[in-house]
Design a protein around this motif. Structure first.
Motif, PDB file in Angstrom:
ATOM      1  N   LEU A  75       0.827  -1.200   0.000  1.00  0.00           N
ATOM      2  CA  LEU A  75       0.000   0.000   0.000  1.00  0.00           C
ATOM      3  C   LEU A  75       0.867   1.258   0.000  1.00  0.00           C
ATOM      4  O   LEU A  75       0.603   2.206  -0.743  1.00  0.00           O
ATOM      5  N   GLY A  76       1.920   1.262   0.806  1.00  0.00           N
ATOM      6  CA  GLY A  76       2.847   2.396   0.822  1.00  0.00           C
ATOM      7  C   GLY A  76       3.516   2.582  -0.526  1.00  0.00           C
ATOM      8  O   GLY A  76       3.681   3.718  -1.005  1.00  0.00           O
ATOM      9  N   GLN A  77       3.908   1.487  -1.136  1.00  0.00           N
ATOM     10  CA  GLN A  77       4.543   1.554  -2.453  1.00  0.00           C
ATOM     11  C   GLN A  77       3.560   2.107  -3.487  1.00  0.00           C
ATOM     12  O   GLN A  77       3.926   2.934  -4.323  1.00  0.00           O
ATOM     13  N   ALA A  78       2.309   1.688  -3.424  1.00  0.00           N
ATOM     14  CA  ALA A  78       1.297   2.179  -4.356  1.00  0.00           C
ATOM     15  C   ALA A  78       1.066   3.677  -4.170  1.00  0.00           C
ATOM     16  O   ALA A  78       0.937   4.419  -5.152  1.00  0.00           O
ATOM     17  N   HIS A  79       1.047   4.126  -2.917  1.00  0.00           N
ATOM     18  CA  HIS A  79       0.883   5.561  -2.664  1.00  0.00           C
ATOM     19  C   HIS A  79       2.050   6.350  -3.241  1.00  0.00           C
ATOM     20  O   HIS A  79       1.851   7.428  -3.824  1.00  0.00           O
ATOM     21  N   ALA A  80       3.256   5.846  -3.075  1.00  0.00           N
ATOM     22  CA  ALA A  80       4.431   6.540  -3.621  1.00  0.00           C
ATOM     23  C   ALA A  80       4.355   6.607  -5.146  1.00  0.00           C
ATOM     24  O   ALA A  80       4.654   7.652  -5.748  1.00  0.00           O
ATOM     25  N   GLU A  81       3.940   5.528  -5.784  1.00  0.00           N
ATOM     26  CA  GLU A  81       3.812   5.519  -7.243  1.00  0.00           C
ATOM     27  C   GLU A  81       2.725   6.483  -7.709  1.00  0.00           C
ATOM     28  O   GLU A  81       2.895   7.190  -8.713  1.00  0.00           O
ATOM     29  N   ILE A  82       1.628   6.533  -6.979  1.00  0.00           N
ATOM     30  CA  ILE A  82       0.540   7.448  -7.334  1.00  0.00           C
ATOM     31  C   ILE A  82       1.013   8.893  -7.241  1.00  0.00           C
ATOM     32  O   ILE A  82       0.734   9.713  -8.127  1.00  0.00           O
ATOM     33  N   ASP A  83       1.733   9.217  -6.167  1.00  0.00           N
ATOM     34  CA  ASP A  83       2.250  10.581  -6.020  1.00  0.00           C
ATOM     35  C   ASP A  83       3.201  10.937  -7.156  1.00  0.00           C
ATOM     36  O   ASP A  83       3.155  12.043  -7.703  1.00  0.00           O
ATOM     37  N   LEU A  84       4.064  10.006  -7.542  1.00  0.00           N
ATOM     38  CA  LEU A  84       4.997  10.241  -8.635  1.00  0.00           C
ATOM     39  C   LEU A  84       4.246  10.477  -9.948  1.00  0.00           C
ATOM     40  O   LEU A  84       4.560  11.405 -10.700  1.00  0.00           O
ATOM     41  N   LEU A  85       3.241   9.653 -10.204  1.00  0.00           N
ATOM     42  CA  LEU A  85       2.458   9.813 -11.428  1.00  0.00           C
ATOM     43  C   LEU A  85       1.677  11.124 -11.436  1.00  0.00           C
ATOM     44  O   LEU A  85       1.539  11.767 -12.482  1.00  0.00           O
ATOM     45  N   LYS A  86       1.168  11.533 -10.282  1.00  0.00           N
ATOM     46  CA  LYS A  86       0.469  12.819 -10.209  1.00  0.00           C
ATOM     47  C   LYS A  86       1.403  13.973 -10.545  1.00  0.00           C
ATOM     48  O   LYS A  86       1.029  14.894 -11.276  1.00  0.00           O
ATOM     49  N   LYS A  87       2.624  13.930 -10.023  1.00  0.00           N
ATOM     50  CA  LYS A  87       3.597  14.987 -10.302  1.00  0.00           C
ATOM     51  C   LYS A  87       3.971  14.993 -11.785  1.00  0.00           C
ATOM     52  O   LYS A  87       4.051  16.057 -12.415  1.00  0.00           O
ATOM     53  N   ALA A  88       4.189  13.823 -12.359  1.00  0.00           N
ATOM     54  CA  ALA A  88       4.538  13.736 -13.775  1.00  0.00           C
ATOM     55  C   ALA A  88       3.387  14.239 -14.640  1.00  0.00           C
ATOM     56  O   ALA A  88       3.608  14.972 -15.622  1.00  0.00           O
ATOM     57  N   PHE A  89       2.172  13.917 -14.283  1.00  0.00           N
ATOM     58  CA  PHE A  89       1.005  14.379 -15.043  1.00  0.00           C
ATOM     59  C   PHE A  89       0.881  15.898 -14.946  1.00  0.00           C
ATOM     60  O   PHE A  89       0.602  16.570 -15.948  1.00  0.00           O
ATOM     61  N   ALA A  90       1.092  16.451 -13.762  1.00  0.00           N
ATOM     62  CA  ALA A  90       1.006  17.901 -13.595  1.00  0.00           C
ATOM     63  C   ALA A  90       2.068  18.606 -14.434  1.00  0.00           C
ATOM     64  O   ALA A  90       1.793  19.641 -15.068  1.00  0.00           O
ATOM     65  N   MET A  91       3.282  18.060 -14.462  1.00  0.00           N
ATOM     66  CA  MET A  91       4.350  18.659 -15.271  1.00  0.00           C
ATOM     67  C   MET A  91       4.003  18.581 -16.751  1.00  0.00           C
ATOM     68  O   MET A  91       4.224  19.543 -17.503  1.00  0.00           O
ATOM     69  N   THR A  92       3.463  17.474 -17.184  1.00  0.00           N
ATOM     70  CA  THR A  92       3.079  17.315 -18.589  1.00  0.00           C
ATOM     71  C   THR A  92       1.971  18.301 -18.954  1.00  0.00           C
ATOM     72  O   THR A  92       2.020  18.945 -20.012  1.00  0.00           O
ATOM     73  N   GLN A  93       0.992  18.435 -18.091  1.00  0.00           N
ATOM     74  CA  GLN A  93      -0.100  19.373 -18.350  1.00  0.00           C
ATOM     75  C   GLN A  93       0.417  20.808 -18.416  1.00  0.00           C
ATOM     76  O   GLN A  93      -0.035  21.605 -19.242  1.00  0.00           O
ATOM     77  N   LYS A  94       1.378  21.131 -17.563  1.00  0.00           N
ATOM     78  CA  LYS A  94       1.956  22.470 -17.560  1.00  0.00           C
ATOM     79  C   LYS A  94       2.654  22.738 -18.892  1.00  0.00           C
ATOM     80  O   LYS A  94       2.498  23.812 -19.495  1.00  0.00           O
ATOM     81  N   LYS A  95       3.414  21.779 -19.390  1.00  0.00           N
ATOM     82  CA  LYS A  95       4.108  21.939 -20.676  1.00  0.00           C
ATOM     83  C   LYS A  95       3.112  22.065 -21.822  1.00  0.00           C
ATOM     84  O   LYS A  95       3.308  22.864 -22.742  1.00  0.00           O
ATOM     85  N   VAL A  96       2.042  21.314 -21.792  1.00  0.00           N
ATOM     86  CA  VAL A  96       1.024  21.386 -22.840  1.00  0.00           C
ATOM     87  C   VAL A  96       0.386  22.771 -22.845  1.00  0.00           C
ATOM     88  O   VAL A  96       0.189  23.383 -23.905  1.00  0.00           O
ATOM     89  N   ARG A  97       0.066  23.297 -21.656  1.00  0.00           N
ATOM     90  CA  ARG A  97      -0.518  24.633 -21.581  1.00  0.00           C
ATOM     91  C   ARG A  97       0.431  25.699 -22.106  1.00  0.00           C
ATOM     92  O   ARG A  97       0.023  26.622 -22.792  1.00  0.00           O
ATOM     93  N   GLU A  98       1.710  25.560 -21.779  1.00  0.00           N
ATOM     94  CA  GLU A  98       2.706  26.532 -22.271  1.00  0.00           C
ATOM     95  C   GLU A  98       2.825  26.469 -23.788  1.00  0.00           C
ATOM     96  O   GLU A  98       2.944  27.506 -24.441  1.00  0.00           O
ATOM     97  N   GLU A  99       2.780  25.277 -24.337  1.00  0.00           N
ATOM     98  CA  GLU A  99       2.867  25.132 -25.792  1.00  0.00           C
ATOM     99  C   GLU A  99       1.653  25.759 -26.481  1.00  0.00           C
ATOM    100  O   GLU A  99       1.776  26.347 -27.546  1.00  0.00           O
ATOM    101  N   ARG A 100       0.514  25.655 -25.886  1.00  0.00           N
ATOM    102  CA  ARG A 100      -0.699  26.235 -26.469  1.00  0.00           C
ATOM    103  C   ARG A 100      -0.679  27.757 -26.417  1.00  0.00           C
ATOM    104  O   ARG A 100      -1.262  28.418 -27.266  1.00  0.00           O
ATOM    105  N   ARG A 101      -0.037  28.319 -25.415  1.00  0.00           N
ATOM    106  CA  ARG A 101       0.005  29.771 -25.247  1.00  0.00           C
ATOM    107  C   ARG A 101       1.020  30.439 -26.172  1.00  0.00           C
ATOM    108  O   ARG A 101       0.912  31.620 -26.442  1.00  0.00           O
ATOM    109  N   LYS A 102       2.004  29.697 -26.610  1.00  0.00           N
ATOM    110  CA  LYS A 102       3.010  30.280 -27.497  1.00  0.00           C
ATOM    111  C   LYS A 102       2.344  30.676 -28.817  1.00  0.00           C
ATOM    112  O   LYS A 102       1.505  29.945 -29.338  1.00  0.00           O
ATOM    113  N   PRO A 103       2.733  31.830 -29.347  1.00  0.00           N
ATOM    114  CA  PRO A 103       2.166  32.212 -30.643  1.00  0.00           C
ATOM    115  C   PRO A 103       2.668  31.262 -31.704  1.00  0.00           C
ATOM    116  O   PRO A 103       3.810  30.814 -31.702  1.00  0.00           O
ATOM    117  N   MET A 104       1.787  30.979 -32.636  1.00  0.00           N
ATOM    118  CA  MET A 104       2.142  30.109 -33.729  1.00  0.00           C
ATOM    119  C   MET A 104       3.072  30.855 -34.679  1.00  0.00           C
ATOM    120  O   MET A 104       2.745  31.934 -35.161  1.00  0.00           O
TER     121      MET A 104
END
Length: 109
Positions: A75-104
């Motif tokens: 259970l502890g290992q699963a929680h650690a993996e979930i936290d890692l995946l949440k952080k990776a997803f947040a970073m990916t979403q942040k990069k996607v938003r930045e790419e959308r904001r850049k002028p074409m």
């Protein structure tokens, strides 16, 4: 409906036998603990035959504790993996938003 077989540990059996030896009626003990009246008699004979090895059991308590420890570790290992995946997803979403904001930028102009 299938009934599961109940198992009693050594301390429980000894406490029931102590109450029986103190003079408490067998029927009352059986009702209070929800056990069959023949069980304390069987336990008494077993204790009289070999007091050191009576009620040794099969080690279920240790197996249960080991299983609980393993499940808590997983259970502890699963929680650690979930936290890692949440952080990776947040970073990916942040990069996607930045790419959308850049002028074409167009190369053909």
């Amino acid at each position: 409906m299938k009934k599961t077989r109940r198992r009693y540990d050594r301390d429980f059996k000894i406490s029931v036998l102590a109450e029986l030896e103190a003079g408490k009626p067998l029927a009352q003990i059986a009702r209070e603990y929800g056990i069959h009246p023949s069980l304390p008699c069987r336990w008494k004979v077993e204790l009289a035959e070999n007091p050191e090895k009576a009620f040794m059991g099969n080690g279920n308590k240790y197996k249960d504790q080991a299983k609980i420890a393993e499940l808590e570790r997983l259970l502890g290992q699963a929680h650690a993996e979930i936290d890692l995946l949440k952080k990776a997803f947040a970073m990916t979403q942040k990069k996607v938003r930045e790419e959308r904001r850049k002028p074409m930028l167009r190369d053909d102009i």
